[in-house]
Design an enzyme around this catalytic site. Structure first.
Site, PDB file in Angstrom:
ATOM      1  N   LYS A  37      -6.381  -6.502 -14.289  1.00  0.00           N
ATOM      2  CA  LYS A  37      -5.104  -7.340 -13.557  1.00  0.00           C
ATOM      3  C   LYS A  37      -5.337  -6.953 -12.142  1.00  0.00           C
ATOM      4  CE  LYS A  37      -1.841  -3.411 -14.490  1.00  0.00           C
ATOM      5  NZ  LYS A  37      -0.666  -2.890 -15.158  1.00  0.00           N
ATOM      6  N   ARG A 134      11.829  -2.054 -18.726  1.00  0.00           N
ATOM      7  CA  ARG A 134      11.243  -3.231 -18.050  1.00  0.00           C
ATOM      8  C   ARG A 134      11.252  -4.335 -18.814  1.00  0.00           C
ATOM      9  NH1 ARG A 134       5.720  -1.483 -14.825  1.00  0.00           N
ATOM     10  NH2 ARG A 134       4.930  -2.169 -16.899  1.00  0.00           N
ATOM     11  N   TYR A 255      -0.214   5.818  18.819  1.00  0.00           N
ATOM     12  CA  TYR A 255       1.189   5.129  18.939  1.00  0.00           C
ATOM     13  C   TYR A 255       2.299   6.377  18.674  1.00  0.00           C
ATOM     14  CZ  TYR A 255      -0.086   0.429  19.350  1.00  0.00           C
ATOM     15  OH  TYR A 255      -0.929  -0.826  19.541  1.00  0.00           O
ATOM     16  N   MET A 303      -3.015  -0.638  13.640  1.00  0.00           N
ATOM     17  CA  MET A 303      -3.531  -1.810  12.806  1.00  0.00           C
ATOM     18  C   MET A 303      -4.928  -1.948  12.599  1.00  0.00           C
ATOM     19  SD  MET A 303      -2.989  -6.052  13.575  1.00  0.00           S
ATOM     20  CE  MET A 303      -1.227  -5.846  13.347  1.00  0.00           C
TER      21      MET A 303
END
Ligand code: PLP
Length: 370
Positions: A37, A134, A255, A303
């Site tokens: 999956k 679930r 950053y 990024m």
């Protein structure tokens, strides 16, 4: 797309096969659904299916369309739809392509009954909710499901459940006990075990196990390394140094300036960032390898770039190879360690590999190396 930016993911199909065989060796009496999956946990559905095609007892995934595509590509093993059908069209595909289908609630069973011509046997996995809360039937709804199933002569039923804490302290005993109580005198096939249960709870093995993460070479346990379990890494994410900075004490990196040099340092900038799938939450100190040596990341992941400490790797300059995780030419870094440093699990790292990262097959790996 082939790009000249140095980031690459390499996938070792031989390692998938090795890991599948390891799962089978832990549960020698059981058959195994190879869980492919989520695009084989980010490794590429087709790469995983090709790697295991000659050996897997079955494949498990979510989307009916993907199951049909496997059939159309000539996959003859059973294929299990882990969330069952979502539409009348899915029901028709299940019957036409002989897919094995999880049924987890009465509404889904009714969808099957309404839309299926049960003229040939259909394999159904009744999912029992034994505590994960679930999906799955409760003791109350299970009785109704049996009543509906009795009217369908052409079904071949198995029982399944899924463990919430097979990797943890509480283990499986409570859920296993509930499963036994709900199953009553059921003598047909059962399927319970994910990777953690395969490795740690042999009493859960049943007729079919469902290995997922272990096929991809990561550990299902926070406190046990994949290597010590005998698993081989499948995905290697590698790139290169594209910038070098010499810092003096007090200089900050990246950053937010979250990292401050406390001494003179040499910093390498790596062509890899969160837009490639590297976790932004990996803190300064996350392991990374450069030119065969392990070092640490410094500052925030941005990024497209991140930084690492090259102070003790003076030979590494622009172009030096970097392993972000896996087993690469620049060294070996377990994905589990990177995930832990980012407060997550390798499952998420693999699934998050970004489409912009070119992927190639590592055919040099052989099945029984080591
Ligand atoms: C994903 C999944 C698995 C595989 O779990 P791992 O922890 O990756 O081994 C097994 N069973 C079900 C129902 C799943 O959804």
């Amino acid at each position: 797309m082939k790009t000249s930016r140095p980031i690459r993911a390499r996938i070792a199909p031989a390692a998938i096969l090795h890991n599948y065989r390891l799962a089978k060796s832990h549960a020698p009496q059981a058959k195994a659904w190879a869980v492919v999956k989520a695009n084989a946990y980010g490794h590429g559905q087709w790469r995983a299916v090709e790697a295991l095609r000659g050996e897997a007892d079955g494949f498990a995934l979510l989307e009916c369309e993907n199951a049909v595509a496997l059939r159309e590509a000539g996959v003859t093993q059973p294929i299990l739809l882990l969330e069952g059908v979502f539409s009348a069209r899915d029901v028709r595909a299940v019957i036409e392509h002989r897919l094995t289908c999880v049924v987890h609630c009465l509404e889904q069973l009714e969808l099957l009954v309404r839309n299926g011509q049960f003229t040939a046997p259909v394999a159904l996995y009744l999912k029992l909710n034994t505590g994960m809360n679930r999906l799955g039937f409760t003791p109350e709804t299970l009785g109704k499901a049996w009543a509906i199933l009795q009217q369908l002569p052409q079904v071949d039923v198995s029982l399944m459940t899924h463990f919430a804490e097979a990797d943890g302290e509480r283990g499986v005993s409570e859920q296993l006990e509930r499963f036994r109580r709900m199953a009553g005198d059921w003598r047909g096939p059962v399927s319970l075990a994910n990777s953690a249960a395969i490795l740690r709870h042999p009493t859960t093995h049943g007729d079919w196990v469902r290995p997922g993460i272990m096929l991809y070479g990561a550990s299902p346990f926070a406190e046990i390394s994949a290597e010590s379990l005998g698993l081989q890494p499948v995905m290697t994410l590698e790139s290169a140094i594209i910038g070098v900075q010499d810092l003096v004490a007090g200089d900050r990196v990246g950053y937010g300036g979250t990292f401050t040099a406390d001494k003179p340092m040499r910093i390498g900038v790596v062509a890899c960032g969160y837009a490639d799938g590297y976790p932004r939450h990996a803190t300064s100190g996350t392991p990374i390898a450069v030119m065969g040596k392990r070092t640490q990341t410094v500052g925030r992941v941005s990024m497209d770039m991140m930084a690492c400490d090259l102070t003790d790797i003076p030979e590494a300059g622009i172009g030096a190879p970097v392993t972000l995780w896996g087993e690469g030419i620049a060294g070996s870094v377990p994905a589990d360690e990177v995930a832990a440093a980012a407060g997550t699990i390798a499952y998420e790292l693999f699934c998050a590999l970004a489409p912009r990262v070119p992927v190639s097959l590592d055919e040099t790996a052989t099945v029984n190396r080591k």
